[in-house]
Design a protein around this motif. Structure first.
Motif, PDB file in Angstrom:
ATOM      1  N   UNK A  22       0.829  -1.213   0.000  1.00  0.00           N
ATOM      2  CA  UNK A  22       0.000   0.000   0.000  1.00  0.00           C
ATOM      3  C   UNK A  22       0.859   1.258   0.000  1.00  0.00           C
ATOM      4  N   UNK A  23       1.941   1.237   0.790  1.00  0.00           N
ATOM      5  CA  UNK A  23       2.868   2.382   0.796  1.00  0.00           C
ATOM      6  C   UNK A  23       3.511   2.556  -0.578  1.00  0.00           C
ATOM      7  N   UNK A  24       3.890   1.437  -1.189  1.00  0.00           N
ATOM      8  CA  UNK A  24       4.480   1.497  -2.526  1.00  0.00           C
ATOM      9  C   UNK A  24       3.514   2.029  -3.559  1.00  0.00           C
ATOM     10  N   UNK A  25       2.242   1.632  -3.464  1.00  0.00           N
ATOM     11  CA  UNK A  25       1.228   2.120  -4.400  1.00  0.00           C
ATOM     12  C   UNK A  25       1.027   3.617  -4.238  1.00  0.00           C
ATOM     13  N   UNK A  64      10.277   0.882  -1.159  1.00  0.00           N
ATOM     14  CA  UNK A  64       9.226  -0.060  -0.759  1.00  0.00           C
ATOM     15  C   UNK A  64       9.401  -1.405  -1.464  1.00  0.00           C
ATOM     16  N   UNK A  65       9.914  -1.375  -2.679  1.00  0.00           N
ATOM     17  CA  UNK A  65      10.229  -2.615  -3.394  1.00  0.00           C
ATOM     18  C   UNK A  65      11.260  -3.411  -2.591  1.00  0.00           C
ATOM     19  N   UNK A  74       4.092  -3.630  -9.109  1.00  0.00           N
ATOM     20  CA  UNK A  74       3.244  -3.789  -7.928  1.00  0.00           C
ATOM     21  C   UNK A  74       2.230  -4.901  -8.126  1.00  0.00           C
ATOM     22  N   UNK A  75       1.734  -5.079  -9.350  1.00  0.00           N
ATOM     23  CA  UNK A  75       0.830  -6.208  -9.626  1.00  0.00           C
ATOM     24  C   UNK A  75       1.571  -7.520  -9.396  1.00  0.00           C
ATOM     25  N   UNK A  76       2.826  -7.589  -9.841  1.00  0.00           N
ATOM     26  CA  UNK A  76       3.629  -8.794  -9.635  1.00  0.00           C
ATOM     27  C   UNK A  76       3.872  -9.043  -8.144  1.00  0.00           C
TER      28      UNK A  76
END
Length: 198
Positions: free
Chosen positions: A121-124, A138-139, A184-186
């Motif tokens: 969520x933070x990455x998004x 975040x990755x 992010x989907x991955x």
């Protein structure tokens, strides 16, 4: 012997600032690193900058070019492939161990889901802001979470040195190739598989 101070030394602080600037491509490959200029910008003497440069050289993030001084190391395609090969092995091992814990330890899957979802969520949010550096942080945090939850404390330590180099490549991918959404989907797919014990 005297107890060590708990706060980072000036040289450690300078090292972390320069390391992150290199890894996030704010200091681009080939940038000439003039110690006097860095000391002035950071408000420190030359000594902590010199010590930080030694650590960065040891990491391979800074190279010396004869009498011309120190430069941010180039991004070497073959070298990056080698780092990715090692990271692939570490990621596969960590994922297998995490999936095993999910099937063996009651409640572990729910804990994994909470931690992983918070990072994603933070990455998004970082992606929505267009903050490539935060996305990459975040990755790395997502993968580090998997390493740490694997139960093998050596994996995270081994992976960290490779991420120093790989962060530079991932920043380029996110910034110039525009693969932030796909990544992010991955990651969501990875989390779903692990929570299922796969």
């Amino acid at each position: 012997m005297q107890p060590l101070a708990s706060v980072p030394s000036r040289s450690e602080q300078v090292y972390h600032v320069l390391r992150d600037s290199i890894c996030e491509c704010r200091l681009e490959p080939g940038t000439h690193l003039v110690q006097e200029d860095i000391a002035e910008k950071l408000g420190v003497s030359r000594q902590p900058v010199q010590q930080a440069m030694l650590l960065l050289k040891s990491d391979g993030l800074v190279v010396e070019q004869g009498k011309r001084g120190l430069y941010v190391a180039p991004i070497d395609r073959a070298g990056m492939r080698h780092h990715y090969q090692i990271r692939q092995v570490l990621d596969e091992l960590a994922a297998r161990l995490v999936a095993g814990r999910v099937t063996e330890e009651p409640g572990f899957g729910a804990h994994l889901r909470r931690e992983g979802t918070a990072i994603l969520e933070e990455g998004a949010r970082a992606r929505e802001r267009g903050d490539a550096a935060a996305m990459v942080r975040h990755d790395v945090a997502f993968h580090t979470m998997i390493y740490q939850l694997s139960g093998n404390p050596l994996i995270a330590a081994k992976a960290e040195s490779h991420w120093l180099f790989l962060r530079r490549v991932v920043i380029g991918i996110v910034t110039h190739v525009g693969r932030g959404h796909t990544a992010w989907v991955q990651h969501e797919g990875i989390l779903d598989a692990l929570v299922a014990g796969d």
